[in-house]
Design a protein around this motif. Sequence first.
Motif, PDB file in Angstrom:
ATOM      1  N   LYS A   1       0.840  -1.212   0.000  1.00 55.49           N
ATOM      2  CA  LYS A   1       0.000   0.000   0.000  1.00 55.49           C
ATOM      3  C   LYS A   1       0.869   1.253   0.000  1.00 55.49           C
ATOM      4  O   LYS A   1       0.616   2.202  -0.736  1.00 55.49           O
ATOM      5  CB  LYS A   1      -0.960  -0.024   1.193  1.00 55.49           C
ATOM      6  CG  LYS A   1      -2.093  -1.016   0.963  1.00 55.49           C
ATOM      7  CD  LYS A   1      -3.125  -1.002   2.052  1.00 55.49           C
ATOM      8  CE  LYS A   1      -4.286  -1.918   1.666  1.00 55.49           C
ATOM      9  NZ  LYS A   1      -5.164  -2.231   2.785  1.00 55.49           N
ATOM     10  N   ARG A   2       1.919   1.239   0.816  1.00 55.18           N
ATOM     11  CA  ARG A   2       2.801   2.408   0.885  1.00 55.18           C
ATOM     12  C   ARG A   2       3.593   2.587  -0.427  1.00 55.18           C
ATOM     13  O   ARG A   2       3.735   3.698  -0.931  1.00 55.18           O
ATOM     14  CB  ARG A   2       3.749   2.234   2.090  1.00 55.18           C
ATOM     15  CG  ARG A   2       4.855   3.235   2.174  1.00 55.18           C
ATOM     16  CD  ARG A   2       4.375   4.587   2.678  1.00 55.18           C
ATOM     17  NE  ARG A   2       5.540   5.444   2.897  1.00 55.18           N
ATOM     18  CZ  ARG A   2       5.553   6.523   3.636  1.00 55.18           C
ATOM     19  NH1 ARG A   2       4.463   6.928   4.232  1.00 55.18           N
ATOM     20  NH2 ARG A   2       6.639   7.237   3.782  1.00 55.18           N
ATOM     21  N   HIS A   3       4.113   1.460  -0.975  1.00 56.08           N
ATOM     22  CA  HIS A   3       4.818   1.540  -2.266  1.00 56.08           C
ATOM     23  C   HIS A   3       3.889   2.200  -3.301  1.00 56.08           C
ATOM     24  O   HIS A   3       4.313   3.057  -4.073  1.00 56.08           O
ATOM     25  CB  HIS A   3       5.155   0.136  -2.789  1.00 56.08           C
ATOM     26  CG  HIS A   3       6.327  -0.545  -2.131  1.00 56.08           C
ATOM     27  ND1 HIS A   3       7.601  -0.039  -2.160  1.00 56.08           N
ATOM     28  CD2 HIS A   3       6.415  -1.719  -1.447  1.00 56.08           C
ATOM     29  CE1 HIS A   3       8.427  -0.868  -1.524  1.00 56.08           C
ATOM     30  NE2 HIS A   3       7.730  -1.894  -1.069  1.00 56.08           N
ATOM     31  N   SER A   4       2.628   1.784  -3.288  1.00 58.69           N
ATOM     32  CA  SER A   4       1.675   2.266  -4.298  1.00 58.69           C
ATOM     33  C   SER A   4       1.338   3.749  -4.088  1.00 58.69           C
ATOM     34  O   SER A   4       1.258   4.517  -5.054  1.00 58.69           O
ATOM     35  CB  SER A   4       0.381   1.448  -4.253  1.00 58.69           C
ATOM     36  OG  SER A   4       0.653   0.086  -4.428  1.00 58.69           O
ATOM     37  N   GLU A   5       1.132   4.134  -2.829  1.00 57.39           N
ATOM     38  CA  GLU A   5       0.836   5.556  -2.537  1.00 57.39           C
ATOM     39  C   GLU A   5       1.991   6.441  -3.000  1.00 57.39           C
ATOM     40  O   GLU A   5       1.790   7.520  -3.558  1.00 57.39           O
ATOM     41  CB  GLU A   5       0.671   5.759  -1.026  1.00 57.39           C
ATOM     42  CG  GLU A   5      -0.680   5.357  -0.469  1.00 57.39           C
ATOM     43  CD  GLU A   5      -0.618   5.161   1.048  1.00 57.39           C
ATOM     44  OE1 GLU A   5      -1.423   4.366   1.551  1.00 57.39           O
ATOM     45  OE2 GLU A   5       0.256   5.774   1.721  1.00 57.39           O
ATOM     46  N   ASN A   6       3.216   5.969  -2.754  1.00 52.32           N
ATOM     47  CA  ASN A   6       4.390   6.731  -3.175  1.00 52.32           C
ATOM     48  C   ASN A   6       4.515   6.763  -4.698  1.00 52.32           C
ATOM     49  O   ASN A   6       4.855   7.792  -5.282  1.00 52.32           O
ATOM     50  CB  ASN A   6       5.660   6.117  -2.569  1.00 52.32           C
ATOM     51  CG  ASN A   6       5.892   6.584  -1.136  1.00 52.32           C
ATOM     52  OD1 ASN A   6       5.202   7.478  -0.651  1.00 52.32           O
ATOM     53  ND2 ASN A   6       6.856   5.990  -0.454  1.00 52.32           N
ATOM     54  N   ALA A   7       4.234   5.623  -5.320  1.00 54.02           N
ATOM     55  CA  ALA A   7       4.438   5.517  -6.777  1.00 54.02           C
ATOM     56  C   ALA A   7       3.497   6.455  -7.538  1.00 54.02           C
ATOM     57  O   ALA A   7       3.914   7.094  -8.506  1.00 54.02           O
ATOM     58  CB  ALA A   7       4.228   4.076  -7.234  1.00 54.02           C
ATOM     59  N   ILE A   8       2.255   6.575  -7.107  1.00 50.18           N
ATOM     60  CA  ILE A   8       1.331   7.441  -7.856  1.00 50.18           C
ATOM     61  C   ILE A   8       1.790   8.912  -7.738  1.00 50.18           C
ATOM     62  O   ILE A   8       1.718   9.669  -8.716  1.00 50.18           O
ATOM     63  CB  ILE A   8      -0.160   7.248  -7.445  1.00 50.18           C
ATOM     64  CG1 ILE A   8      -1.112   8.058  -8.328  1.00 50.18           C
ATOM     65  CG2 ILE A   8      -0.448   7.553  -5.977  1.00 50.18           C
ATOM     66  CD1 ILE A   8      -1.270   7.565  -9.714  1.00 50.18           C
TER      67      ILE A   8
END
Length: 385
Positions: free
Chosen positions: A253-260
């Motif tokens: 979830k954190r990887h994804s929040e950062n990636a967007i």
Amino acid sequence: MTELTHMGKKSHINNPKVLPIYLSSVFSFDDIETLDKIYNGEEKGYIYSRINNPIYDSLSEIMVSIEGGEACRVYSTGMAAITTTILSHVKQGDHIIADSVLYGGTLQFFKEELSRFGIEVSFIDFRKDDIEKHFKENTKIVYTETISNPLMEVTDIERIAKISHKYNAKLVIDNTFATPIICQPLKLGADIVIHSATKYTSGHSDVMGGIVVSDSDTIDKIGKIGTIYGASLSPFDGWLLIRSLRTLELRVKRHSENAIKLARYFENNKKIKRVYYPGLESFPYHNMAKKIFSNEIFGGMLSIEIEGGYETVNKLIQALKEVKFVPSLASYDTTVSYPAKTSHRNMNKEDRQRIGITDGLLRISVGLENIDDIIEQFEKALQKL
Ligand code: PLP
């Protein structure tokens, strides 16, 4: 000093909170009948760690529950999981349909190794070509990735699964980039799911591993062949993978929040020609991602195309200070990779360029840091170009 060979087991009286590691290559038996029953599958037990080990079963139990299958086998690397799965399903004269955009090692196995065994592979673009035209009577396997490496294209798994089953072929999905937090291919109709556990399953760049999840019969078949090829996971690495899985959901979830956030920053930067990220509304596979992904997140992997090709990318890599250039992905820190010289270096340049892996393509594995710091680092590095 015979004690040295027998002592040390007295304190094992109650259950530890955390699973113990069975760093034992082999198990002992009270008599021949017991050994025989375990070999025949009449009694549950462990014999030899190339065949099985309690930590493999614990890791498998978790993977089955999060991927939604019936059984699982674990291997020493992602490539071991891929090669064992394929080799247990095909024989000389068989045919495979594979996606033209895949992890480079998988492509190399399909192109260079399988031809040595008389197995034919047709490479097609699963998103643009008419896949149905390519099935033959001897097609046994259809193979693709949930999110392709490195172009982040998202495949319509449900559609491909239906077509594969019409021709009695099994659909194998490499779910490494997505993880079961984002997509569960078995629930969409795929038959076998594979992971390079070296990536998000581990998440810390300190373990190599491979995972295969499917129905029980398929896993039995893969397990038997896997025991012959012998690419077993180290029990210690299996234990580390379980430790890492405890935080998989949080991390993804954190990887994804950062990636967007990083993807949006690149989208608005004039030095970046194109951003490949399934979470961007402008990305051609965004709607497909929305359809098959859960939790409204899109993963930690993205790629950017930079004006100027090799020279410019090389300068950018040198200008990035804490963002390291490493030929892998999915760790806690943000790293970059250059597919033309890493994952896809064995492809000839024309083939690479044709499918879109250009000399200006940089792949980014977005970490768990404060993303503003990472954006600042890219901003400073890009200003130096
Ligand atoms: N599948 C994908 C999507 C990968 O990115 C990789 C490695 O980068 C592999 C499989 C192979 O995994 P391993 O390096 O663990 O053998």
